[in-house]
Design a protein around this motif. Structure first.
Motif: not given
Length: 331
Positions: A148-156
């Motif tokens: 949720p706290e990422s600005k992108f749809e997916k993180v690795a």
């Protein structure tokens, strides 16, 4: 989404120390004589300064304020590709401040872009989706998740690898000319824990494609994390030269108790960098620097983060991306 940036200013005035106020007083006194010029002429002069200077000038008088807030001024501070003001903004200045106060997603959501507030220099984050991650498409090694706290749809999310290699590229034409940039990897620990990064450094590389990159060693685990009796967290104070020696000898990293004397890095005058917490819930560590001059538009900058020498297993890291922003110490 909040991002770390330096050199912010307050367009409404106020703040700052006494030295800054003295400097502003000198500027205001020197500029007050321009009150008698036509407003367009005043705006043209201000447009050759900086966003910070324009806000200072606006406090001189009503005439100067009107000139400093004009679209003629703030259009020059916007990148050419953003010179067209969207309909939902009342002025170029409002649009500029929106790009400085928050980032926007570009390149199908794989990058984010914003402006450094005081200078108008371009800043970017390359998302994990925009990076080349070795084994990144193998669920046994890496997992793509929503945070949720990422600005992108997916993180690795790193599940388990012994070969850790992440690479990215950005065109020099996207960046501001005549600018010294710093490069950071932005990440966090999965479930507040990670494994394999607490006693071994990773190698960061930054340079122009086709040329030798500048290499540095950093830790992706802070010495302040972990339990009090966890000996793996005891590398605090180890010098860059000591880490480099162990790294090049391909031997397991030795654990150094806190407070123990370590060799001073006379060449660099610093310890190996550790991550710092940001205000957006992520951590970052600087992995390199580069300079963009006026003739670099057709070149690319290549960035790498690697640990492939030790052969031990690593897990529990969540990578949001690689952030590129102007050096704080530079104008």
């Amino acid at each position: 989404m909040e991002q770390t940036r330096g050199g912010d200013f307050n367009c409404g005035g106020g703040g700052g120390g006494s030295s800054r106020k003295n400097d502003e007083t000198v500027v205001i006194g020197a500029l007050s004589r321009f009150d008698t010029l036509p407003e367009d002429c005043i705006s043209m002069v201000i447009s050759h300064t900086s966003p910070r200077d324009a806000c200072v000038v606006a406090s001189v008088s009503k005439t100067m304020k009107s000139a400093a807030q004009s679209d003629l001024v703030w259009e020059t501070f916007l990148p050419p590709e953003y010179s067209s003001q969207p309909a939902n903004y009342s002025s170029k200045k409002e649009f500029y401040l929106s790009l400085a106060n928050d980032s926007v997603l570009i390149d199908d959501g794989k990058k984010s872009f914003w402006l450094e507030k005081s200078s108008g220099k371009k800043c970017y984050m390359l998302s994990a989706m925009d990076l080349t991650i070795t084994w990144g498409d193998s669920p046994a090694y890496w997992k793509w998740i929503n945070v949720p706290e990422s600005k992108f749809e997916k993180v690795a999310e790193l599940r388990n690898v012994c070969w850790f290699e992440v690479r990215g590229k950005i065109s020099c034409g996207m960046l501001s000319k005549g600018t010294h940039y710093s490069v950071y990897v932005v990440f966090k620990r999965a479930y507040n824990r990670s494994h394999g990064f607490d006693y071994a450094p990773v190698e960061g590389g930054v340079g122009f494609v086709g040329k030798e990159a500048t290499k540095t060693l950093v830790f992706l685990e802070s010495s302040s994390t972990g339990s009090a009796d966890d000996s793996r967290s005891g590398y605090s104070g180890i010098s860059h030269v000591a880490v480099t020696r162990a790294f090049r000898m391909r031997r397991p990293w030795m654990r150094v108790p806190r407070g123990e004397e370590v060799e001073v890095d006379k060449e660099n005058g610093r310890n190996v960098d550790e991550p710092k917490e940001r205000g957006d819930g992520w951590s970052e560590v600087e992995i390199g620097k580069f300079y963009i001059n006026n003739g670099d538009s057709d070149d690319e900058i290549e960035i790498s983060i690697m640990e492939t020498q030790m052969g031990h297993w690593k897990s529990g890291l969540i990578i949001q991306g690689i952030e590129i922003r102007p050096e704080k110490t530079r104008n």
